[in-house]
Design a protein around this motif. Structure first.
Motif, PDB file in Angstrom:
ATOM      1  N   CYS A 231       0.874  -1.176  -0.015  1.00 19.26           N
ATOM      2  CA  CYS A 231      -0.148  -0.139   0.201  1.00 19.26           C
ATOM      3  C   CYS A 231       1.004   1.244  -0.077  1.00 19.26           C
ATOM      4  O   CYS A 231       1.863   1.296   0.817  1.00 19.26           O
ATOM      5  N   CYS A 234       0.525   3.281   3.743  1.00 22.43           N
ATOM      6  CA  CYS A 234       1.082   2.690   4.900  1.00 22.43           C
ATOM      7  C   CYS A 234       2.155   1.781   4.854  1.00 22.43           C
ATOM      8  O   CYS A 234       2.777   1.340   5.821  1.00 22.43           O
ATOM      9  N   HIS A 266      -4.741   0.590   0.265  1.00 22.98           N
ATOM     10  CA  HIS A 266      -5.886   0.104   1.292  1.00 22.98           C
ATOM     11  C   HIS A 266      -6.910   0.986   0.932  1.00 22.98           C
ATOM     12  O   HIS A 266      -7.020   2.157   1.017  1.00 22.98           O
ATOM     13  N   CYS A 269      -7.122   3.831   3.602  1.00 23.18           N
ATOM     14  CA  CYS A 269      -5.790   4.554   3.284  1.00 23.18           C
ATOM     15  C   CYS A 269      -6.050   5.330   2.137  1.00 23.18           C
ATOM     16  O   CYS A 269      -5.440   6.852   2.229  1.00 23.18           O
TER      17      CYS A 269
HETATM   18 ZN   LIG Z   1      -2.537   0.915   3.677  1.00 22.29          ZN
END
Ligand SMILES: [Zn+2]
Ligand SMILES: [Zn+2]
Length: 336
Positions: A231, A234, A266, A269
């Motif tokens: 991702c 993150c 994500h 995110c």
């Molecule tokens: Zn993420």
């Protein structure tokens, strides 16, 4: 010599009758040439040369095709010459024409022999490509870590004019990815056979390309890539190690969103990133700086800005209420 003359006469009389897909092009002592045509793409010309001590020695065969792979033709010459050994002291050519004709009938996947070798070379571990000549289909099994994709392709009779078709798919990738793999593989294949609606200026004229290899390359690349994809916000791996734990709910925080440029985020995110300034020029992918397009996020930079301002204002109001209550509390506790 009489034996050969008799064979040539017989060929002229019955070759086309006994093998309807054949055409006798040349029929002379020096050489006999027969074309066997199954389709525009599956078409072979067999050239036969009589050796000195024919028919005590097998006829010499050369196969030519503008479309079938050299490797396949070489293999077919070898098995044909071995087959010819069974006909020593008798005429060879007609049995050989029948033999090659039968081979082409029974091996409809001959038309993608080169592509099959190329795809097989890209597979590793438990991955495999299984051919079914009987049904003119192929099953591709791809795996990276514990994630797999299994697809069945049908090869149409007029391949490669017509594209390869995905007839069956199974996978333990989240649903969105499975659907995308199949749809995009079909799209890659379609582009091999259909000219673009708006061709680029100065682009060379469109030419149909075989679609099986292109579709497989896309699938192999994707299945090998995504289980390790991180991702961009993150920096954690997008997919859990165990596919059983993969998130299929498209609104869940950890659902994996693949944006237009192919990078992953994500769900939560991505939302956080899209809602946070700066908004000028639209939000860009952190990895490749391309503009982010995603179906859950069809929002203009202006709207994102407005939403953000609204949220900030709401937060300020809330902060004011909290401060107000705190002040009141102070006032209540502390006697003036
Ligand atoms: Zn993420
Ligand atoms: Zn990107």
């Amino acid at each position: 010599m009489d034996i050969i003359q008799a064979e040539l006469d017989e060929l002229r009389r019955i070759c086309q009758k006994s093998v309807p897909d054949s055409t006798l092009i040349t029929c002379a002592l020096a050489q006999v040439r027969v074309q066997i045509k199954k389709s525009d793409f599956t078409c072979v010309t067999a050239c036969f040369t009589f050796p000195k001590d024919y028919p005590r020695h097998n006829i010499l065969i050369e196969l030519k095709s503008k479309t079938l792979s050299v490797k396949l033709l070489d293999g077919l010459v070898k098995v044909s010459e071995t087959e010819a050994q069974k006909h020593l002291d008798r005429p060879h050519i007609l049995p050989m024409v029948k033999f090659i004709n039968k081979f082409l009938d029974e091996n409809p996947l001959s038309c993608c022999a080169d592509e099959i070798s190329e795809v097989k070379a890209k597979l590793d571990g438990e991955e495999r490509l299984k051919l079914s000549q009987k049904t003119a289909s192929m099953s591709l099994f791809l795996k990276r870590r514990q994630y797999f994709l299994k697809l069945k392709f049908a090869v149409p009779p007029n391949y490669p004019i017509q594209q390869i078709q995905v007839v069956n798919a199974d996978s333990n990738f989240p649903r969105v990815f499975r659907v995308w793999f199949v749809a995009q593989a079909q799209e890659v294949a379609r582009r091999c056979v259909e000219p673009p609606l708006r061709p680029k200026p100065k682009a060379p004229p469109f030419k149909v390309r075989p679609s099986f290899g292109s579709a497989c390359s896309f699938l192999i690349e994707s299945v090998h890539r995504y289980p390790d994809e991180i991702c961009q916000i993150c920096r954690q791996k997008c997919f859990p190690e165990d596919p059983e734990q993969a998130i299929h709910d498209e609104n869940a925080a950890a659902h994996v969103e693949r944006v237009y440029c192919s990078h992953c985020y994500h769900h939560d995110c991505l939302i956080l990133y899209m809602k946070t300034p700066p908004f000028e020029g639209g939000k860009k992918c952190i990895a490749c700086k391309q503009k982010i397009y995603h179906e859950i996020w069809k929002v203009t930079p202006e709207l994102a800005e407005a939403r953000w301002a609204h949220e900030q204002a709401k937060n300020r109001e809330l902060d004011e209420v909290v401060d107000f209550l705190a002040d009141m509390g102070d006032n209540l506790v502390k006697p003036s």
